[in-house]
Design an enzyme around this catalytic site. Structure first.
Site: not given
Ligand code: XMP
Length: 516
Positions: A60, A87-88, A173, A175, A227-228, A230-232, A372
């Site tokens: 942070g 870290c923090y 870090h 990550e 919608s065409g 990926v998500d929907s 995603k």
């Protein structure tokens, strides 16, 4: 719905405002364990309820001594649950255990060489290697009960352990990809120390989510606007797997799609959802309502309202509809701890967002816990085509916000050709998958050119390609100059009405990805 309260294993990430919090979560999930983010001040009762196998304290921007520094419930260190402070998170842990944290003599930003002093537990099998440091404060003494397990030239205490309480901390870090052994360290924490078994996989997610959707929906009907994107598509595919014919997918062709896109979307979804897929060509209605409109927010409003009108009319023909599927993703639902300042509408993002209020439907959001890249993996598991899954994001208002100024059939046709050539060449040069989003825009200006011996006075096309993790921030893609040259000459030679091509070299912020 389908909340993962039943997830048998989880790593809880407490968010202290680090730019890397989501990245920590994704790295843990990539290792095969479900992880979720909660605000730093989540109550101890709520943490108990979540029953985590381990807790990670994110980094942070604050100093633990700052006024209003974010502090967690101090009992988190007494839960008999392993803790990893990053870290923090390290400074906080030391502070809570009585050690002094001060401003570093040397601020440390960038790469450092980690020297491991105790290569067991957290640092098991971790050799001396590069780590990514980013801190101003540093420990000046060891907290009681802790020992130092690694150091760097500038940090005497680069990693700490309290073996009895199973509390570990790292000043660097793990990550970020610059920390060479970062995944190993996180893996040591979640498997070696927290004793997780793993099992967070796309197939496990599909199985659990499908069962959850089935019992939540029962015998009622459910609709989804495709919608065409990926998500929907993935959200609908999960629901289809769960309730089959009770689902109706509706695709509204607004006339603002890219070249051949409406047909491609129709063919793909007809094959996948079969009789449960309905396609409506409303392009004339949309284009009529947009005639003469140039102001970006007006365009978005008209498109949003027209979509609702068409979608509602179609769904009213279906009996007993109680639910609406939406492809909401995890980054949209995380409670952010950063103070965002006054909120201003930069762009109205309407998708099906306004629908449930208007239509009084309950939401089914099966992707609420996914990033995603996880959505793409789940889609693959469900058998959706690589073409749908790999597509760049495309805004709901489509080409309307990429034609600056008035939208006409003629301008749509020009933009479609330009965009198709751009994307085609990115694919030819194996660049498409490296780029978050690439597209062309048509500018409302004409410039002078010369073709053969004749003067031309034609349109300018802009090309935009960005790299990004989530669309919130983005950098312009460094497409090689010779590829840009090929794209530009193809566009000017092949598309009638364009005599100049420009490449957008702005990052977000301060620019946005779309031009309107
Ligand atoms: P901006 O332009 O705000 O875009 O930097 C960020 C991301 O959002 C997409 N975008 C939209 N997506 N409906 C959508 O579904 C919209 O109205 C909309 N406007 C922008 C944009 O393509 C980028 O991925």
């Amino acid at each position: 719905m389908t909340s993962n309260q039943n997830q048998s294993e989880r790593i809880l990430i407490l968010d202290f405002g680090s730019q890397y919090t989501q990245l920590i979560t994704r790295k843990v999930r990539e290792l095969g364990v479900y992880s979720e983010i909660k605000p730093y001040n989540t109550s101890i009762d709520d943490i108990h309820e979540l029953n985590p196998n381990g807790i990670i304290l994110s980094g942070g921007p604050d100093s633990v001594y700052a006024e209003n520094a974010p502090l967690p419930a101090k009992e988190i260190f007494d839960l008999s649950v392993p803790v990893l402070g990053i870290c923090y998170g390290l400074q906080l842990t030391a502070y809570f255990h009585g050690a002094k944290v001060g401003e570093s003599k040397k601020r440390e930003y960038g790469l450092a060489e980690l020297q491991v002093d105790r290569a067991t537990d957290l640092l098991r099998s971790v050799p001396a290697s590069q780590v990514w440091m980013s801190h101003g404060d540093a420990l000046t003494e060891l907290p009681a009960g802790f020992q130092s397990i690694a150091h760097t030239d500038n940090s005497q205490f680069a990693a700490l352990a309290n073996l009895e309480k199973q509390i570990y901390c790292v000043q660097f870090h793990p990550e970020v990809s610059h920390t060479v052994e970062g995944q190993k360290i996180l893996s040591n924490f979640i498997y070696g120390i927290c004793r997780c078994q793993g099992g967070w996989t796309p197939s496990a997610f599909v199985e659990e989510t499908v069962t959850g959707i089935r019992s939540a929906i029962g015998r009622d009907n459910v609709i989804c606007g495709l919608s065409g994107g990926v998500d929907s598509a993935v959200a609908a595919a999960l629901v289809y797997e769960a309730v089959g014919d009770q689902l109706t997918c509706i695709f509204v062709d607004n006339g603002l799609m890219r070249k051949d896109e409406a047909e491609e979307v129709e063919d793909t979804f007809k094959a996948y959802f079969k009789a449960n897929f309905i396609s409506i060509d409303a392009s004339n209605l949309f284009l009529a309502k947009l005639a003469g409109v140039t102001e970006p927010e007006r365009k978005r409003k008209i498109i949003g309202e027209t979509f609702i009108e068409v979608f509602e009319e179609e769904s009213n023909k279906i009996a007993n509809v109680k639910y609406l599927v939406q492809g909401t993703l995890y980054p949209d639902v995380i409670e952010s701890v950063s103070t965002q300042g006054p909120s201003v509408t930069i762009k109205t993002h309407h998708n099906v967002g306004g629908l449930p209020d208007v239509m009084r439907l309950d939401l089914v959001e099966p992707l609420r816990e996914l990033f995603k890249d996880e959505v793409r993996r789940v889609g693959k598991e469900l058998g959706l085509s690589a073409k749908i899954l790999g597509r760049h994001p495309f805004p709901g208002p489509g080409l309307a916000v990429r034609i600056l100024g008035e939208i006409t059939e003629e301008r749509l046709a020009i933009l479609r050709e330009v965009d198709a050539i751009f994307i085609d060449e990115l694919r030819n040069h194996d660049l498409y998958d490296e780029i978050w989003q690439a597209f062309a825009v048509l500018l409302p200006v004409k410039t002078v050119g010369v073709m053969g011996d004749l003067r031309t006075y034609e349109n300018v096309a802009g090309l935009r390609a960005v790299t990004s993790e989530d669309g919130m921030t983005a950098d312009w893609a460094r497409i090689p100059h010779d590829v840009l040259a090929t794209i530009s000459s193809r566009i000017i030679n092949e598309v009638r009405g364009v005599n100049r091509v420009v490449y957008d070299v702005s990052s977000k912020p301060p620019s946005t990805i779309e031009w309107e």
